[in-house]
Design a protein around this motif. Structure first.
Motif, short mmCIF file in Angstrom:
data_model
loop_
_atom_site.label_atom_id
_atom_site.label_comp_id
_atom_site.label_asym_id
_atom_site.label_seq_id
_atom_site.Cartn_x
_atom_site.Cartn_y
_atom_site.Cartn_z
N TRP A 1 11.45 20.30 33.80
CA TRP A 1 10.40 20.96 33.05
C TRP A 1 9.68 19.90 32.18
O TRP A 1 8.40 20.21 32.12
CB TRP A 1 10.67 22.13 32.37
CG TRP A 1 9.71 23.23 31.93
CD1 TRP A 1 9.20 23.42 30.85
CD2 TRP A 1 9.06 24.02 32.86
NE1 TRP A 1 8.22 24.53 30.91
CE2 TRP A 1 8.17 24.85 32.49
CE3 TRP A 1 9.52 24.27 34.37
CZ2 TRP A 1 7.60 25.98 32.86
CZ3 TRP A 1 8.59 25.27 34.80
CH2 TRP A 1 7.64 25.96 34.16
N ALA A 2 10.27 19.04 31.88
CA ALA A 2 9.53 17.96 30.93
C ALA A 2 9.03 16.98 31.80
O ALA A 2 8.75 15.98 31.36
CB ALA A 2 10.47 17.28 29.86
N ALA A 3 8.91 16.86 33.06
CA ALA A 3 8.70 15.98 34.05
C ALA A 3 7.45 15.19 33.74
O ALA A 3 7.16 14.13 33.87
CB ALA A 3 8.79 16.24 35.54
N LEU A 4 6.28 16.23 33.40
CA LEU A 4 5.00 15.67 33.30
C LEU A 4 4.84 14.72 31.87
O LEU A 4 4.28 13.80 32.00
CB LEU A 4 4.00 16.86 33.29
CG LEU A 4 3.85 17.71 34.42
CD1 LEU A 4 2.88 18.86 34.23
CD2 LEU A 4 3.00 16.69 35.41
N ASP A 5 5.43 15.21 31.17
CA ASP A 5 5.45 14.34 29.63
C ASP A 5 6.35 13.20 29.88
O ASP A 5 5.82 12.05 29.52
CB ASP A 5 6.27 15.16 28.60
CG ASP A 5 5.49 16.41 28.00
OD1 ASP A 5 4.15 16.38 28.26
OD2 ASP A 5 6.15 17.27 27.58
N SER A 6 7.38 13.03 30.75
CA SER A 6 7.96 11.90 30.97
C SER A 6 7.16 10.86 31.87
O SER A 6 7.21 9.72 31.51
CB SER A 6 9.32 12.14 31.93
OG SER A 6 10.20 13.00 30.82
N ALA A 7 6.62 11.63 33.06
CA ALA A 7 5.64 10.67 33.56
C ALA A 7 4.33 9.81 32.63
O ALA A 7 4.36 8.73 33.07
CB ALA A 7 4.83 11.30 34.88
N ALA A 8 3.97 10.95 31.67
CA ALA A 8 3.03 9.91 30.81
C ALA A 8 3.47 8.93 29.94
O ALA A 8 2.83 8.12 29.78
CB ALA A 8 2.37 11.17 29.99
N GLN A 9 4.95 9.25 29.62
CA GLN A 9 5.65 8.24 28.65
C GLN A 9 5.80 6.83 29.49
O GLN A 9 5.51 6.09 28.95
CB GLN A 9 6.84 8.88 28.22
CG GLN A 9 6.76 9.65 27.41
CD GLN A 9 8.08 10.80 27.02
OE1 GLN A 9 9.00 10.20 27.68
NE2 GLN A 9 8.12 11.58 26.16
N VAL A 10 6.00 7.08 30.99
CA VAL A 10 6.30 6.05 31.60
C VAL A 10 4.68 5.19 32.01
O VAL A 10 4.56 3.87 31.83
CB VAL A 10 6.72 6.42 33.16
CG1 VAL A 10 6.84 4.97 34.10
CG2 VAL A 10 8.25 6.83 32.71
N ARG A 11 3.85 5.97 32.26
CA ARG A 11 2.51 5.28 32.41
C ARG A 11 2.05 4.69 31.37
O ARG A 11 1.54 3.59 31.24
CB ARG A 11 1.41 6.22 32.61
CG ARG A 11 1.37 7.00 34.00
CD ARG A 11 0.11 7.75 34.55
NE ARG A 11 0.01 8.87 33.45
CZ ARG A 11 0.57 10.34 33.53
NH1 ARG A 11 1.16 10.35 34.57
NH2 ARG A 11 0.24 11.17 32.84
N GLY A 12 2.61 4.92 29.91
CA GLY A 12 2.05 4.35 28.67
C GLY A 12 2.78 2.83 28.63
O GLY A 12 2.54 1.95 27.87
N THR A 13 3.56 2.54 29.37
CA THR A 13 4.21 1.26 29.55
C THR A 13 3.96 0.46 30.57
O THR A 13 4.08 -1.06 30.59
CB THR A 13 5.97 1.59 30.15
OG1 THR A 13 5.98 1.69 31.44
CG2 THR A 13 6.64 2.34 29.06
N VAL A 14 2.76 0.73 31.37
CA VAL A 14 2.35 0.01 32.62
C VAL A 14 1.19 -0.73 32.03
O VAL A 14 0.25 -0.31 31.60
CB VAL A 14 1.96 0.91 33.78
CG1 VAL A 14 1.36 0.04 34.62
CG2 VAL A 14 3.17 1.70 34.10
N GLY B 1 16.15 8.36 37.17
CA GLY B 1 16.65 7.39 36.30
C GLY B 1 15.82 6.23 36.02
O GLY B 1 15.98 5.70 35.01
N GLY B 2 14.93 6.10 37.09
CA GLY B 2 14.36 4.76 36.92
C GLY B 2 13.20 5.09 35.69
O GLY B 2 12.76 4.18 35.09
N SER B 3 12.63 6.32 35.47
CA SER B 3 11.74 6.58 34.50
C SER B 3 12.41 6.12 33.04
O SER B 3 11.63 5.66 32.19
CB SER B 3 11.40 8.06 34.35
OG SER B 3 10.54 8.12 35.68
#
Length: 313
Positions: free
Chosen positions: A227-240, A135-137
């Motif tokens: 299953w979408a975890a890697l895409d979600s992580a990439a989306q979060v990295r884009g905010t950093v 949920g933090g993502s």
């Protein structure tokens, strides 16, 4: 003889599974009457999402659950905070009382649906967003997309977007786990053995509503998100980026006894705001909001107060 025994056992298992599926199909039709949604269903695009709000005040506190959890996981936190604040918990698409949503089930997709849900429900911002684990993502993407609507963040043992290898390894394992859980629910075993199958750290409300909260639909939604975890992580990295949150009130909480790399990641996360704070809970449990609810409640109230002082200057 061994082949005959194997054949009979296989037939017996299939018969029991079929009987369980039939029983669950009939019994499940009445679960909506036995376990009505505690909040209201709000139309968001082609689906209806379940939103449960209580209390009054501004800013509104929005609670975002982790993977395979629902609005019921915030039972204690919402009850305590709503005594002096407006607090909303909701079920992401596919979970509990919410209808299925379109793929892919990424953090960005969920963040967009959350914004649309709050808008359609008339729950005006700004919002203090509290997210646990995955949920933090979602709330991090929301804050990046909607900075004017974000009054503060409380991040509770959130997913590390940089742990790509761990996410890659865990993705099929989690997907398999949620598939099995969903099958158990479909053949009626969740209905018969809920005490054993419901997570031990589930709240009282989640346990009482287990057939909805941890039913097969919820498990399918969790599988899609895993299953979408890697895409979600990439989306979060884009905010950093340095100073990404400016002077936004932020509290980052992690459990006790974490490895040094997790502690450092949490410190870096808090440092994205000039007013970011980093706290280590007294519990080693992942569900800090269950094991040490007072810490989370105090963090939310501190973020609200910090933001109020800032706006009054």
């Amino acid at each position: 003889m061994l082949r005959r025994i194997t054949g009979w056992c296989t037939a017996l298992v299939a018969l029991m599974a079929g009987a369980g599926f039939g029983y669950e199909s009939v019994a499940g039709q009445h679960d909506g009457e036995r376990f009505p949604a505690p909040g209201r269903l709000v139309r968001v695009g082609a689906q209806q999402l379940h939103l449960n709000c209580s209390g009054t005040g501004s800013p509104t506190v929005v609670l975002e659950a982790g993977l395979a959890e629902s609005s019921a996981s915030w039972e204690v936190i919402q009850r305590e905070l709503s005594g002096g604040h407006r607090v909303c918990a909701y079920d992401r698409a596919g979970y509990a009382w919410s209808q299925d949503g379109p793929p892919p089930r990424t953090a960005a997709q969920a963040a967009g649906e959350l914004h649309a849900l709050l808008t359609a429900a008339g729950e005006a911002g700004p919002y203090v967003l509290a997210g646990h684990s995955y949920g933090g993502s979602i709330v991090r993407v929301f804050a990046d997309r909607q900075p004017d609507l974000t009054a503060g963040l409380v991040l509770i043992d959130v997913t590390d977007e940089n742990a790509v290898q761990a996410l890659h390894m865990s993705r099929p394992l989690l997907a398999a786990q949620f598939t099995v859980n969903g099958l158990l629910a479909r053949v009626g075993l969740l209905r018969l053995f809920s005490d054993a199958l419901v997570p031990s750290d589930a709240t009282t409300a989640a346990r009482a509503q287990a057939l909805v909260v941890y039913g097969s639909r919820s498990m399918e939604a969790a599988r899609a998100e895993a299953w979408a975890a890697l895409d979600s992580a990439a989306q979060v990295r884009g905010t950093v980026r340095p100073g990404a949150w400016g002077n936004l009130p932020v509290v980052v909480i992690i459990p006790a006894y974490q490895p040094a790399v997790a502690v450092e990641q949490a410190r870096r996360l808090a440092a994205l705001s000039s007013r970011g704070k980093f706290l280590i809970a007294a519990t080693s449990e992942h569900y800090v909001q269950h094991a040490q609810p007072g810490l989370v409640i105090d963090a939310v109230r501190a973020v609200i107060a910090d933001g109020t002082r800032s706006r009054s200057r």
